[in-house]
Enzyme design. Structure first.
Site, PDB file in Angstrom:
ATOM      1  N   ALA A  58      17.683   0.759   7.059  1.00  0.00           N
ATOM      2  CA  ALA A  58      18.890   0.732   6.204  1.00  0.00           C
ATOM      3  C   ALA A  58      20.149   0.730   6.636  1.00  0.00           C
ATOM      4  CB  ALA A  58      18.607   2.625   5.750  1.00  0.00           C
ATOM      5  N   LYS A  96      23.543  -0.528   0.971  1.00  0.00           N
ATOM      6  CA  LYS A  96      22.206  -0.522   0.019  1.00  0.00           C
ATOM      7  C   LYS A  96      21.688   0.751  -0.435  1.00  0.00           C
ATOM      8  CE  LYS A  96      20.516  -4.943   1.193  1.00  0.00           C
ATOM      9  NZ  LYS A  96      21.399  -5.179   2.357  1.00  0.00           N
ATOM     10  N   ASP A 140      10.993   2.927  14.523  1.00  0.00           N
ATOM     11  CA  ASP A 140      10.649   1.493  14.373  1.00  0.00           C
ATOM     12  C   ASP A 140       9.856   1.324  12.872  1.00  0.00           C
ATOM     13  OD1 ASP A 140       9.673  -1.035  14.336  1.00  0.00           O
ATOM     14  OD2 ASP A 140       8.428  -0.652  16.124  1.00  0.00           O
ATOM     15  N   ASP A 182      16.301   3.643  10.205  1.00  0.00           N
ATOM     16  CA  ASP A 182      16.733   2.513  11.224  1.00  0.00           C
ATOM     17  C   ASP A 182      16.180   2.844  12.483  1.00  0.00           C
ATOM     18  OD1 ASP A 182      18.571   0.090  10.690  1.00  0.00           O
ATOM     19  OD2 ASP A 182      19.033   0.692  12.757  1.00  0.00           O
ATOM     20  N   CYS A 199      18.769 -11.858   4.215  1.00  0.00           N
ATOM     21  CA  CYS A 199      19.866 -12.391   4.040  1.00  0.00           C
ATOM     22  C   CYS A 199      19.821 -14.069   4.721  1.00  0.00           C
ATOM     23  CB  CYS A 199      21.261 -11.833   4.433  1.00  0.00           C
ATOM     24  SG  CYS A 199      21.181 -11.148   6.236  1.00  0.00           S
ATOM     25  N   PRO A 247      23.807  -0.870   7.811  1.00  0.00           N
ATOM     26  CA  PRO A 247      24.819   0.283   7.973  1.00  0.00           C
ATOM     27  C   PRO A 247      24.980   1.130   6.621  1.00  0.00           C
ATOM     28  CG  PRO A 247      25.778  -2.103   7.454  1.00  0.00           C
ATOM     29  CD  PRO A 247      24.218  -2.169   7.605  1.00  0.00           C
ATOM     30  N   GLY A 248      24.049   0.769   5.611  1.00  0.00           N
ATOM     31  CA  GLY A 248      23.987   2.058   4.587  1.00  0.00           C
ATOM     32  C   GLY A 248      24.493   1.545   3.327  1.00  0.00           C
TER      33      GLY A 248
END
Length: 781
Positions: free
Chosen positions: A180, A185, A237, A210, A316, A182-183
């Site tokens: 998740a 989304k 994990d 995360d 990405c 840096p947040g």
């Protein structure tokens, strides 16, 4: 991504100690990176061979990759004042800068993203250099920074907004965000859960995970801006995140998620437009090292997905080894349990390329391989069969890989991105035999009578596993891929097609190891806790108020802050304390103010939790007008007589202590804000005061037609009413004479630079000790 170096400017000096001329201003968007040449012949050769770009468009593709990425912002969609923010942007800031010229160049006004719903996302090509050359743009920038800190606007890359939109989230959905931080989304997921602001506690929730402990605190910072009781941040994990239990009418059941966002770690070559160091670091080996990890995370995700549920896999990266190869392998192992959803009708206006059905692999040495049979044995630890497309034409056709989507930068001036939407039709093959849940007593209860989160039968309870980094070692990844991962089974492991592939077998049992900061405990209060009677009486709480959802962060001593979570998150917390490491959850609703005891209650209302609490409060409430809002937010400690006659009369009837100040919109007067405003305040002996954080205060002032703008940084001459002597406008009762204690709540100070989700200039201002709109003039709009 790593931290930005704090000594970057020092590193930009030559051997004689003189600056080399590269500053943030003259470097524009690529500060500190001007020495990087945006050329990588291997990158061009690789993607030309893979044919990911339509014929005749490769030059356009490369030109777009070398251009700076437009800045994009997203308005928080679930708050009732999203429309007010949008109106403010369109009618004030965008109109003012529409025909602006800087150095003879006409500035292009921001444009709405055509595919994002309700005009809530916009992009612009402005850079820091341009921002600092025009006072009008400086005002616009300060508006963005302030509203970002308030949680009303998020700076987020356009393509990053796509995965949450494709999840089709509803308020009752149980959602897992596997990677998740840096947040940005995660914030979207929370917004969608709270689409109906009249529901303080949606049935659903978001568990944001995360692997990196420190990045979890960045995640907390992002999530806390939205003040939701339905978010939990955990640290695991993702490839071995434990299955959780929930209580179902007194019986244990396995938690399956309705929606899962699987945005995996990747090589990031789709981000070259903003992370230009990728130009010199990119090699073909990056994807080979990450493929196994990505597949393990995806497998773990679909295991915990409810039948009928939806998982979005995204990267990405443009590389098919990290994209279609992972999806194809996942579909093959599922034996029909998963299928790719057709999302072609979603997000009308978004230009996308269909998924690939044919690709090949290139080693670091430059050798190409089209299928597994060509790979020499000495490379079998680095190259895996799952990296190639299926060789059976019928099987390949049945997968419908063309339903995946790849976003190319030159089509709509964005970054590069890959998305696939998976729907679970049946349990995974290795989950079709469902052992009973083990209990400490050794006896398993019968199945729960009530339906589970979905119609998937429960699988066995997992044992906690050790956390591991989502960033693989260059040499260790291929070997790690052969480590069995997947469902836990009570009976001895039997050979299945998934097991033979060497990916989805049962993992070894390990004791969960905790890394990073030690968190304070989460302690739920009982209904008869002595803290409740004075609160109940003082605020006349509704009988429907869910006392059991209130928690604190300490076992001993006085309770300093009280938090609330939704009923479903309470269920998760109570049943999984030994299975997961929780970093933060809930929203603060009350803070201790010892001086308040003499007025009947030691706890004052907290602004961040007011929208959660408000439906249950029946006392200590004052209805205020638009002019009252302006007075309360621009004057430090106004006398009661400064309020309008109605509000003044209501305030005189109340004893001293914490209050709620409520503005109700007038639908007949469309020139006034059409969103309700609830502010926490304090009724003093002869005065009244609003206790609202600084940036949120400025947000409400803009909504009521008052503009807040600071002068040049460092100047404190033109101080507005909010900066009058007597205290900070965002001060707490402790600063006003009360004694308020604080406690750790899982939001440690972290370095947020380099993440790209908050305006970096605002971060710089904070670090320099002057927040974006700390001082300045307050003038009518």
């Amino acid at each position: 991504m790593g931290k930005r170096s704090r000594n970057r400017q020092k590193n930009q000096q030559d051997r004689n100690g003189k600056p080399d001329g590269r500053t943030r201003d003259n470097a524009g968007w690529g500060a500190g990176y001007s020495e990087i040449i945006k050329e990588n012949k291997l990158f061009e050769h690789y993607y030309q061979e893979q044919k990911i770009v339509p014929e005749g468009e490769f030059e356009q593709f490369m030109e777009a990759m070398r251009e700076p990425l437009p800045a994009t912002i997203r308005i928080t969609g679930y708050k009732s004042h999203a429309k007010e923010i949008l109106h403010c942007l369109k009618e004030k800031y965008f109109k003012e800068i529409q025909d602006l010229e800087i150095d003879g160049q006409k500035f292009e006004a921001p444009q709405a993203l055509s595919w994002y719903p309700d005009e809530l996302a916009w992009h612009t090509n402005m850079s820091r250099k341009i921002l600092r050359k025009s006072p009008l743009l400086e005002k616009f920038h300060q508006f963005l920074v302030s509203e970002t800190e308030s949680g009303n606007i998020s700076r987020q890359e356009a393509v990053s907004m796509i995965p949450p939109l494709l999840l089709n989230i509803e308020s009752h959905h149980k959602i897992l965000d596997m990677c998740a931080a840096p947040g940005s989304k995660t914030a979207q997921l929370i917004e969608m859960l709270h689409a109906d602001m009249d529901v303080p506690f949606p049935e659903g929730f978001v568990i944001a995970n995360d692997v990196d402990n420190k990045r979890c605190y960045l995640l907390v910072h992002q999530a806390k801006r939205l003040n939701s009781p339905c978010i939990m941040v955990v640290n695991h994990d993702a490839s071995s995140i434990p299955k959780l239990q929930v209580d179902c009418d007194g019986k244990k059941d396995i938690l399956f998620y309705d929606r899962i966002l699987c945005d995996v770690p990747c090589s990031g070559d789709g981000t070259m437009r903003k992370n230009i160091d990728v130009w010199k670091k990119w090699t073909t080996s990056n994807s080979l090292q990450l493929h196994g990890l990505q597949l393990r995370i995806a497998v773990r995700g679909v295991e915990q997905l409810a039948v009928g549920g939806r998982m979005v896999y995204s990267t990405c990266s443009l590389n098919p080894i990290e994209d279609e190869a992972v999806i194809a392998s996942l579909l093959e192992k599922s034996e029909g349990a998963l299928e790719l959803a057709d999302a072609s009708d979603n997000l009308s206006g978004l230009k996308r390329m269909p998924g690939m059905t044919d690709w090949k692999l290139m080693t670091k040495g430059g050798d190409w391989y089209a299928n597994w049979s060509e790979v020499p044995k000495n490379l079998h630890t680095q190259i895996r069969p799952t990296m190639f497309p299926p060789t059976d034409p019928e099987k390949l056709k049945a997968m419908k890989l063309e339903r995946c989507m790849r976003i190319l930068p030159h089509h709509q001036n964005t970054g590069g991105f890959f998305v696939a939407v998976l729907v679970k039709k049946a349990p995974m093959p290795w989950n079709r035999r469902f052992p009973k849940i083990r209990h400490r007593g050794g006896e398993a209860p019968p199945p729960c009578d009530a339906p589970p989160p979905c119609d998937t039968p429960p699988a066995q309870e997992p044992l906690p596993v050790a956390s591991a980094s989502d960033k693989p070692d260059e040499e260790g990844e291929a070997a790690a891929e052969d480590t069995p991962q997947g469902p836990e089974q009570a009976e001895p492991a039997r050979e299945t097609p998934a097991g033979r592939a060497g990916v989805c077998g049962p993992p070894p049992s390990k004791k969960m190891k905790l890394f990073g900061f030690k968190e304070d405990p989460f302690v739920f209060l009982t209904e008869d806790d002595p803290v409740f009677p004075p609160i109940q009486a003082f605020y006349d709480l509704s009988p429907a108020f869910p006392k059991l959802n209130v928690l604190t962060r300490t076992h001993e001593g006085k309770k300093r802050n009280l938090y609330m979570v939704s009923k479903e998150l309470r269920n998760v917390l109570l049943n999984n304390s030994e299975r997961m490491k929780v970093i933060n959850t809930g929203v603060k609703v009350w803070s201790r103010n010892n001086d308040g005891e003499q007025f009947g209650c030691a706890f004052r209302l907290a602004q961040e939790g007011i929208y959660t609490l408000f439906p249950y409060i029946n006392a200590r409430m004052i209805s205020i007008s638009l002019e009252d809002v302006k007075v309360l937010l621009t004057q430090e400690n106004p006398y009661l007589s400064k309020l309008g006659s109605d509000a003044h009369a209501q305030a005189k009837k109340l004893a001293m202590g914490s209050i709620v100040l409520k503005y109700k919109p007038d639908p007949e007067n469309t020139d006034t804000p059409q969103c309700p405003i609830e502010l926490c305040g304090w009724r003093g002996k002869t005065s009244i005061r609003a206790f609202v954080p600084r940036n949120e205060r400025f947000h409400y002032l803009r909504m009521v037609g008052v503009e807040v703008f600071r002068g040049k940084q460092g100047r404190r001459d033109d101080r507005g009413p909010e900066a009058q002597p007597g205290g900070d406008p965002g001060a707490t009762p402790a600063e006003a004479g009360g004694k308020e204690e604080s406690e750790g709540d899982g939001e440690a100070e972290v370095d947020r630079e380099g993440e790209g989700d908050l305006p970096s200039d605002g971060e710089a201002d904070e670090k320099n000790g002057s927040a974006a709109v700390e001082t300045g003039e307050v003038t009518p709009s």
